[in-house]
Design an enzyme around this catalytic site. Structure first.
Site, PDB file in Angstrom:
ATOM      1  N   ALA A 267       0.799  -1.234   0.219  1.00 22.92           N
ATOM      2  CA  ALA A 267       0.044  -0.356  -0.574  1.00 22.92           C
ATOM      3  C   ALA A 267       0.953   1.439   0.040  1.00 22.92           C
ATOM      4  CB  ALA A 267      -0.800   0.308   1.830  1.00 22.92           C
ATOM      5  N   MET A 268       0.453   2.325  -0.291  1.00 26.22           N
ATOM      6  CA  MET A 268       1.000   3.357  -0.529  1.00 26.22           C
ATOM      7  C   MET A 268       0.376   4.930   0.473  1.00 26.22           C
ATOM      8  SD  MET A 268       3.640   5.390  -1.441  1.00 26.22           S
ATOM      9  CE  MET A 268       3.703   7.328  -0.547  1.00 26.22           C
ATOM     10  N   GLU A 269       1.157   5.238   1.185  1.00 29.57           N
ATOM     11  CA  GLU A 269       0.017   6.134   2.478  1.00 29.57           C
ATOM     12  C   GLU A 269      -0.214   8.078   1.824  1.00 29.57           C
ATOM     13  OE1 GLU A 269       3.649   5.884   3.038  1.00 29.57           O
ATOM     14  OE2 GLU A 269       4.171   7.128   2.734  1.00 29.57           O
ATOM     15  N   ASN A 270      -0.282   7.574   0.318  1.00 28.76           N
ATOM     16  CA  ASN A 270      -0.999   9.337   0.312  1.00 28.76           C
ATOM     17  C   ASN A 270      -1.683  10.019   0.693  1.00 28.76           C
ATOM     18  OD1 ASN A 270       0.329   8.425  -2.560  1.00 28.76           O
ATOM     19  ND2 ASN A 270      -1.615   6.623  -2.981  1.00 28.76           N
ATOM     20  N   HIS A 302      -0.795   0.794   9.471  1.00 28.60           N
ATOM     21  CA  HIS A 302       0.475   1.191   8.361  1.00 28.60           C
ATOM     22  C   HIS A 302      -0.212   2.204   8.320  1.00 28.60           C
ATOM     23  CE1 HIS A 302       4.377   0.870   7.601  1.00 28.60           C
ATOM     24  NE2 HIS A 302       3.946   1.722   6.939  1.00 28.60           N
ATOM     25  N   GLU A 303      -0.891   2.761   6.998  1.00 31.80           N
ATOM     26  CA  GLU A 303      -1.068   3.590   6.086  1.00 31.80           C
ATOM     27  C   GLU A 303      -1.912   4.637   7.272  1.00 31.80           C
ATOM     28  OE1 GLU A 303       0.927   3.415   3.786  1.00 31.80           O
ATOM     29  OE2 GLU A 303       0.978   1.409   3.873  1.00 31.80           O
ATOM     30  N   HIS A 306       0.918   6.990   8.782  1.00 27.47           N
ATOM     31  CA  HIS A 306       1.220   7.643   7.760  1.00 27.47           C
ATOM     32  C   HIS A 306       1.087   9.092   7.640  1.00 27.47           C
ATOM     33  CE1 HIS A 306       4.849   4.872   6.930  1.00 27.47           C
ATOM     34  NE2 HIS A 306       4.646   4.432   6.725  1.00 27.47           N
ATOM     35  N   GLU A 325       8.574   4.487   8.389  1.00 30.09           N
ATOM     36  CA  GLU A 325       8.449   2.683   8.018  1.00 30.09           C
ATOM     37  C   GLU A 325       8.785   2.539   9.325  1.00 30.09           C
ATOM     38  OE1 GLU A 325       7.110   2.048   5.834  1.00 30.09           O
ATOM     39  OE2 GLU A 325       7.122   3.783   4.180  1.00 30.09           O
TER      40      GLU A 325
HETATM   41 ZN   LIG Z   1       5.069   2.793   5.252  1.00 31.26          ZN
END
Ligand SMILES: [Zn+2]
Length: 848
Positions: A267-270, A302-303, A306, A325
């Site tokens: 996943a990516m935390e945009n 997690h995301e 962030h 991270e």
């Molecule tokens: Zn991360």
């Protein structure tokens, strides 16, 4: 002690130009997969100049204009990934508008602005999405693509009238545009880094709910929104948890979570628009396993962590990536534990991520958590387990040492002080130091600025116990080399037990006396990131305590983990570790078994023969026979995992009853569907004992399956066969168009990790390297992930062959992975040649 240096000035853009605000308009063409763009950047210039440089990659710039003046020359530096505009007349210092018109491609590399493919009722559909971290915003629009160059973004997207567009904020206007298109303008973002910007265009459906003043939505492609409910519920609860925990309200009015069919990482935390791989977001109540459910919760936690840690406060440069991270990897457990206390995720963490960190950081070719990086290839390579897992492990150690309330207050202090800004590691330590009045900077520097971690050895002279520390190595060759050099020391917050009393001490010296007439397990409950070693008398005592079930679960786990690691590193005989493992025959806890299985499996991969299987079965078969195949209503979370481990262990080492039962379940699966929790294990056993017929079956199931999680299970089964022909077919299938680019490296890796597929896969990789390089060698983490099983080889001949191959062939973003592989192979080879005869003798004596 090594100190980290600032990045070389050459990789940073000139500091006299800084962006303030981007007004960005993009028009993607979803048929030809190109896009047109225009941006107006408000920039501040500190001195009079004639040149402006910013990042861009694979972008064709039509015009560039500073104020009213057009650039006379546009120069692309493809190596530095920059574009320089030269102007005829001097541009005076102060604020100016830089206007760029450009064209780019919607690529297939899963980075920058890329396309993703899926099928609805047999019809192929596409969506376009972005993945900018670490350095790929520059593939979508020319920009100052460094985390410290924060700015505000006003995004407008011109898209087909039938499509939906998602970005970091909510739309402020949607207007009709020419020829069936509409233009969607989004509200300005907060001041933030380029790598956190996102836009996703496609045909989506979603579920939504309000969490206080935040609208939370989960998006899927058509027909999947019923799988989004669990994620929505978890996301809302995470948001509520962090709002309270950090004491800073989530700053955006909306939080979107979007499932993307093709995605590189999990996943990516945009900021406000988090993108996910489908298996990390979607849960189907009937077909998802408990492990998937837990994974989904962990990734979401997690995301969302962030959104504060990383997005609100960001690292100054990628050297401090671990700050993002490591922390998110710590918080994901803290938050999931709060949401699902019955899962005991901290225990699972100890047997999973924490164990991975101990293994990886035991190599001479590991790296400090704070690591100097320059080029994008180096940056993508540090998105590894050292940053994530060791990062979280040293943070966990600090939290235990400071106490949880002080730890939370330190975090609040840090986040409030540096909101919308950038930091370096030391600024976090300073916040903890201020709140706790303890010497945090000095202690933590020893953990984040140097590679490795200590082995604490207990010794006894007369009645006095003492503990010494030295760096731990899993390779005996590295240890020998290192012992000739300088010694490292760590500030170890260190707890141990004596006469039922827990004593805490901090060791900063090489040797410290320990109080107590009789000392038991060191590193109480595995709180510190160390391994331990004991004198012969204590080890006997500990073995008895395990048999008498006197030690805590975490301590039982720690002991067997360290015994196998000490054997690998040549600190003790392998036979001593195997003998010690027998004390666990009555063990009932999953996390302890996970360590046992891993140690036994590693020795099997190197020394294993038919008799060795008898030793393994002497532990796994009784465990499996103590378990039921059926799920027991209300059973503990970890019991579900233990069932899988027991069946999988017994089955793979050849327990006939287990194999028969698994085959029976598989055969009857249409009438009596197999519970999702044990499907993977059943499929694996069927494949291990199957042939061509089973291979064809799994392949066809893979091709037909629409649910990604189930498809992955079929893929893993294809990697479990034990004959060359079928494994070879799996490898060729992996690089065919039938397997998504995002999934193939895992499939190849699974065959490589299979003892029966090791040599075959290396041969395959060599002869198909051109295709591999073209598909996964574009940077990012794919290639290094694909090549990491190289470290499972165990002969000097292999190491030499692999080295020779990579002297001739490049492997972008994988330099460290290769060095680690060589270190592991030479170490494996020496381990085998030193211990093979002794292990064989012990096995023969005990398991004839
Ligand atoms: Zn991360």
């Amino acid at each position: 002690m090594k100190t980290t240096k600032k990045p070389k000035t050459s990789v940073l853009l000139p500091s006299h130009v800084t962006p303030i605000r981007y007004n960005l308009t993009l028009k993607p063409d979803l048929e030809n997969f190109t896009f047109w763009g225009k941006e107006v950047i408000d920039i501040m210039i500190d001195k009079d100049i004639k040149e402006i440089t910013l990042h861009s990659k694979d972008i064709d710039i039509e015009t560039a204009q500073a104020g009213v003046q057009f650039a006379t020359k546009i120069y692309y530096d493809t190596k530095a990934e920059t574009t320089t505009f030269t102007f005829k007349n001097k541009i005076s210092r102060g604020k100016i508008k830089l206007t760029l018109v450009f064209n780019g491609i919607i690529n297939e590399t899963l980075r920058g602005f890329y396309k993703s493919k899926y099928e609805i009722d047999g019809v192929t559909k596409h969506l376009a999405t972005t993945q900018f971290e670490a350095t790929d915003a520059r593939r979508a629009f020319p920009c100052f693509d460094e985390p410290a160059q924060k700015a505000v973004f006003d995004v407008s997207l011109i898209i087909p009238g039938t499509h939906t567009a998602i970005s970091n904020t909510l739309p402020t206007s949607i207007k009709e545009h020419e020829a069936g298109y509409k233009i969607i303008s989004f509200a300005p973002t907060p001041k933030m880094s380029t790598y956190l910007l996102a836009f996703i265009i496609g045909d989506f459906e979603y579920v939504e709910k309000n969490a206080g003043r935040t609208l939370v939505r989960v998006y899927t492609t058509a027909g999947k929104k019923h799988q989004a409910k669990f994620a929505l519920d978890v996301a809302i609860r995470c948001l509520e948890f962090y709002n309270k925990y950090f004491d800073i309200p989530y700053p955006l009015p909306t939080l979107d979570l979007i499932a993307i069919p093709d995605f590189e990482s999990a996943a990516m935390e945009n900021w406000g628009a988090i993108t996910f791989r489908e298996t990390a977001l979607l849960v189907d109540e009937n077909n998802s396993s408990l492990a998937t459910k837990q994974w989904v919760a962990i990734v979401i936690a997690h995301e969302i962590a962030h959104q504060w840690f990383g997005n609100l406060v960001t690292m100054k440069w990628w050297t401090d990536l671990w700050l993002n991270e490591g922390f998110a990897s710590y918080m994901e457990n803290l938050c999931t534990d709060h949401l699902f206390p019955e899962w005991h995720v901290w225990d699972l963490y100890l047997a999973d991520r924490y164990a991975v960190a101990l293994r990886l950081d035991a190599l001479a070719n590991s790296h400090p958590v704070e690591v100097t990086v320059h080029h994008p290839d180096e940056i993508s390579e540090i998105f590894d387990m050292v940053s994530y897992a060791k990062g979280s492990a040293v943070i966990r150690m600090l939290a235990e040492y400071l106490g949880h309330d002080t730890f939370r207050d330190g975090l609040r202090h840090y986040l409030k002080k540096h909101s919308y800004n950038n930091t370096e590691t030391v600024q976090l330590w300073e916040s903890f130091e201020k709140v706790s009045k303890k010497n945090v900077v000095k202690m933590m520097n020893t953990w984040t600025k140097q590679t490795g971690y200590p082995l604490i050895s207990l010794s006894k002279k007369g009645h006095q116990y003492s503990a010494t520390q030295e760096r731990f190595f899993s390779s005996r060759i590295s240890r020998e080399k290192y012992n000739k050099g300088t010694k490292q020391l760590w500030h170890v917050p260190f707890a141990y037990e004596t006469n039922n009393e827990i004593l805490k001490t901090i060791t900063t010296k090489n040797k410290v006396p320990l109080i107590g007439a009789s000392i038991g397990k060191l590193n109480f409950e595995e709180r510190s990131f160390v391994r331990t070693r004991y004198d012969a008398e204590t080890i006997l005592k500990l073995k008895q305590e395990i048999l008498d079930c006197k030690l805590s679960v975490k301590d039982r786990l720690g002991l067997i983990r360290d015994m196998f690691a000490l054997a690998e590193g040549g600190y003790i005989d392998t036979v001593t570790a195997l003998d010690f493992s027998l004390a666990y025959k009555h063990e009932t806890e999953y996390i302890v078994w996970a360590e046992l299985a891993s140690g036994i499996g590693k020795v099997y991969a190197l020394f294993g023969d038919e008799t060795y299987k008898k030793y393994a079965l002497s532990l796994f078969s009784p465990l499996a026979s103590r378990m039921t195949w059926e799920h027991i209503k209300g059973e503990e979370h970890s019991h579900t995992f233990l069932r899988n481990l027991a069946i999988s262990g017994a089955g793979s080492y050849g327990d006939k009853n287990i194999i028969k039962h698994a085959q029976k379940l598989f055969k009857g699966r249409i009438k009596n569907p197999i519970r999702a929790d044990i499907r993977s294990t059943v499929y694996a056993i069927v494949a291990q004992n199957g042939g061509q017929k089973e291979w064809n079956l799994f392949k066809n199931l893979y091709l037909k399956e629409k649910m990604h999680e189930e498809q992955e299970r079929y893929g893993r089964a294809l990697a479990q066969f034990r004959d060359n022909k079928n494994l070879c077919a799996t490898l060729h299938f992996a690089i065919s168009s039938n397997v998504r680019t995002q999934d193939a490296p895992f499939l190849i890796g699974a065959v490589w990790g299979n003892k029966y597929g090791r040599d075959l896969t290396w041969k395959f990789v060599k002869s198909n390297y051109k295709i591999i390089l073209k598909t996964w060698g574009e940077g990012g983490h794919f290639l290094s992930r694909l090549l990491s099983p190289l470290g499972t080889h165990a002969s000097v001949k292999d190491a030499d062959d692999i080295k020779k191959f990579f002297k001739k062939n490049q492997a972008p973003g994988s330099a460290r992975t290769l060095e680690q592989a060589y270190e592991k192979i030479y170490s494996n080879a020496l381990w085998v040649s030193t211990d093979k005869v002794k292990v064989k003798k012990w096995i023969n004596n005990n398991y004839k």
